[in-house]
Design a protein around this motif. Structure first.
Motif, mmCIF file in Angstrom:
data_model
loop_
_atom_site.group_PDB
_atom_site.id
_atom_site.type_symbol
_atom_site.label_atom_id
_atom_site.label_comp_id
_atom_site.label_asym_id
_atom_site.label_seq_id
_atom_site.Cartn_x
_atom_site.Cartn_y
_atom_site.Cartn_z
ATOM 1 N N SER A 77 4.835 -3.900 7.313
ATOM 2 C CA SER A 77 6.331 -3.828 7.173
ATOM 3 C C SER A 77 7.116 -2.370 6.177
ATOM 4 O O SER A 77 5.983 -2.055 5.399
ATOM 5 N N ALA A 78 7.322 -1.329 6.801
ATOM 6 C CA ALA A 78 7.963 -0.711 5.643
ATOM 7 C C ALA A 78 8.629 -0.349 4.682
ATOM 8 O O ALA A 78 9.081 -1.514 4.575
ATOM 9 N N THR A 79 7.871 -0.147 3.942
ATOM 10 C CA THR A 79 8.368 -0.485 2.319
ATOM 11 C C THR A 79 8.956 0.619 1.891
ATOM 12 O O THR A 79 8.776 1.708 1.530
ATOM 13 N N PRO A 80 9.761 1.405 0.500
ATOM 14 C CA PRO A 80 10.335 2.497 0.306
ATOM 15 C C PRO A 80 9.726 2.142 -0.533
ATOM 16 O O PRO A 80 8.815 3.968 -0.646
ATOM 17 N N ARG A 81 8.001 2.119 -1.086
ATOM 18 C CA ARG A 81 6.934 2.696 -1.780
ATOM 19 C C ARG A 81 5.361 2.375 -0.441
ATOM 20 O O ARG A 81 4.702 3.451 -0.760
ATOM 21 N N GLY A 82 5.742 2.408 0.922
ATOM 22 C CA GLY A 82 5.300 2.544 1.379
ATOM 23 C C GLY A 82 5.181 1.747 2.401
ATOM 24 O O GLY A 82 5.844 1.577 3.339
ATOM 25 N N THR A 83 4.170 0.089 2.378
ATOM 26 C CA THR A 83 3.675 -0.272 4.025
ATOM 27 C C THR A 83 3.321 -2.026 3.137
ATOM 28 O O THR A 83 2.293 -1.832 2.278
ATOM 29 N N ARG A 84 4.303 -2.773 3.811
ATOM 30 C CA ARG A 84 3.131 -4.595 2.995
ATOM 31 C C ARG A 84 2.483 -4.384 4.274
ATOM 32 O O ARG A 84 3.148 -5.094 5.310
ATOM 33 N N ALA B 112 -6.284 3.214 2.876
ATOM 34 C CA ALA B 112 -5.475 3.907 3.247
ATOM 35 C C ALA B 112 -4.316 4.854 2.825
ATOM 36 O O ALA B 112 -3.850 5.001 2.547
ATOM 37 N N HIS B 113 -4.652 4.495 0.794
ATOM 38 C CA HIS B 113 -3.865 5.422 0.840
ATOM 39 C C HIS B 113 -4.863 6.572 -0.008
ATOM 40 O O HIS B 113 -3.888 7.619 -0.569
ATOM 41 N N GLY B 114 -5.788 6.883 0.722
ATOM 42 C CA GLY B 114 -6.937 8.359 0.938
ATOM 43 C C GLY B 114 -7.906 8.419 -0.686
ATOM 44 O O GLY B 114 -8.326 9.347 -0.315
ATOM 45 N N GLY B 115 -7.980 7.073 -1.094
ATOM 46 C CA GLY B 115 -9.403 6.370 -1.455
ATOM 47 C C GLY B 115 -10.509 6.696 -1.190
ATOM 48 O O GLY B 115 -10.036 6.657 0.249
ATOM 49 N N GLU B 116 -11.135 6.076 -1.842
ATOM 50 C CA GLU B 116 -12.664 6.366 -1.247
ATOM 51 C C GLU B 116 -13.196 4.667 -1.845
ATOM 52 O O GLU B 116 -13.353 4.547 -2.896
ATOM 53 N N ALA B 117 -13.072 3.495 -0.581
ATOM 54 C CA ALA B 117 -13.311 2.383 -1.425
ATOM 55 C C ALA B 117 -14.564 2.406 -2.267
ATOM 56 O O ALA B 117 -14.700 1.001 -2.659
ATOM 57 N N ILE C 163 0.876 -1.366 0.110
ATOM 58 C CA ILE C 163 -0.325 0.050 -0.264
ATOM 59 C C ILE C 163 1.004 1.376 -0.081
ATOM 60 O O ILE C 163 1.732 1.533 1.261
ATOM 61 N N GLU C 164 0.773 2.310 -0.593
ATOM 62 C CA GLU C 164 1.525 3.474 -0.621
ATOM 63 C C GLU C 164 0.870 4.346 0.111
ATOM 64 O O GLU C 164 0.400 5.323 -0.344
ATOM 65 N N ALA C 165 0.492 4.188 1.352
ATOM 66 C CA ALA C 165 1.004 5.023 2.934
ATOM 67 C C ALA C 165 1.783 3.972 3.937
ATOM 68 O O ALA C 165 2.286 3.514 3.785
ATOM 69 N N ALA C 166 2.217 5.209 4.585
ATOM 70 C CA ALA C 166 2.896 5.138 5.527
ATOM 71 C C ALA C 166 2.553 3.929 6.530
ATOM 72 O O ALA C 166 1.580 3.669 6.371
ATOM 73 N N PRO C 167 3.261 2.701 7.003
ATOM 74 C CA PRO C 167 2.988 2.006 8.468
ATOM 75 C C PRO C 167 1.965 2.672 9.133
ATOM 76 O O PRO C 167 0.804 1.862 9.339
ATOM 77 N N GLN C 168 1.579 3.558 9.597
ATOM 78 C CA GLN C 168 1.197 4.089 10.761
ATOM 79 C C GLN C 168 -0.500 4.916 10.230
ATOM 80 O O GLN C 168 -1.371 4.707 11.189
ATOM 81 N N GLU C 169 -0.299 5.589 8.844
ATOM 82 C CA GLU C 169 -1.336 5.258 8.613
ATOM 83 C C GLU C 169 -2.489 4.024 8.008
ATOM 84 O O GLU C 169 -3.227 3.974 7.888
ATOM 85 N N VAL C 170 -1.571 3.107 7.517
ATOM 86 C CA VAL C 170 -2.793 1.693 7.748
ATOM 87 C C VAL C 170 -3.001 0.658 9.167
ATOM 88 O O VAL C 170 -4.094 0.168 8.528
ATOM 89 N N PHE C 171 -1.935 1.033 10.204
ATOM 90 C CA PHE C 171 -2.782 0.722 11.406
ATOM 91 C C PHE C 171 -3.634 1.223 11.526
ATOM 92 O O PHE C 171 -4.758 0.996 12.126
ATOM 93 N N ASP C 172 -3.962 2.454 11.284
ATOM 94 C CA ASP C 172 -5.188 3.524 12.151
ATOM 95 C C ASP C 172 -6.372 3.154 11.413
ATOM 96 O O ASP C 172 -7.192 2.602 11.867
ATOM 97 N N TYR C 173 -6.036 1.718 10.052
ATOM 98 C CA TYR C 173 -7.489 1.931 9.418
ATOM 99 C C TYR C 173 -8.256 -0.222 10.206
ATOM 100 O O TYR C 173 -8.215 -0.032 9.809
ATOM 101 N N LEU C 174 -6.714 -0.263 11.185
ATOM 102 C CA LEU C 174 -6.937 -1.704 11.389
ATOM 103 C C LEU C 174 -7.427 -1.771 12.914
ATOM 104 O O LEU C 174 -7.284 -2.903 14.051
ATOM 105 N N VAL C 175 -7.969 0.066 13.795
ATOM 106 C CA VAL C 175 -7.802 -0.289 14.651
ATOM 107 C C VAL C 175 -8.734 0.852 15.337
ATOM 108 O O VAL C 175 -9.448 1.385 16.753
#
Length: 147
Positions: free
Chosen positions: A91-98, A129-134, A10-22
């Motif tokens: 996990s952080a990746t160069p493009r965002g988060t795995r 998590a990338h900021g779009g509307e699913a 996902i092209e978003a930082a781990p903290q941004e993705v994490f928030d979608y789980l909690v």
């Protein structure tokens, strides 16, 4: 018992993705219509997905790297609340988060339905998590239980 492992980048930082789980708003942006979440070990994990009440608890919460929840369906004898486990590892990746997802403890007959569900919902997580509307979710399970 069966296990399903999958992942998405996902092209978003781990903290941004994490928030979608909690957070309830984060969770329902990609999966489910209602969520009651208490993101700490022993805290409530409730998400209503396609008419099925998923019930369990948070087993592990390590911001922003890992979330593990117990998972089952209220009223189900095949997969009762807390019967299976879903582990999200970020996990952080160069493009965002795995995001790696391992759903374990699934009864063999329910595996196909859960594989289908995760194939549907993880791309929605990527969009949100990338900021779009699913968008509105019209997914229906292949089997009586959900991912």
């Amino acid at each position: 018992m069966a296990e399903h492992a999958t992942s998405i980048e996902i092209e978003a930082a781990p903290q941004e993705v994490f928030d979608y789980l909690v957070t309830p708003g984060g969770m329902t942006a990609w999966m489910g219509q209602r969520a009651v979440l208490e993101p700490h070990p022993g805290g409530v994990f409730e998400v209503d997905i396609a008419g099925s009440p998923i019930r369990g608890e948070y087993l592990e919460v390590v911001p922003p790297h890992r979330v593990v929840v117990s998972w089952g369906v209220a009223g189900s004898t095949d997969l009762p609340p807390g019967a299976s486990t879903v582990a999200f590892t970020l996990s952080a990746t160069p493009r965002g988060t795995r995001v790696e997802v391992v759903h374990s403890g699934l009864p063999d007959p329910l595996l196909a339905g859960h594989v289908d569900g995760w194939a549907h919902f993880l791309p929605r997580l990527g969009v949100a998590a990338h900021g779009g509307e699913a968008g509105e979710d019209d997914w229906m399970p292949l089997a009586p239980s959900l991912p």
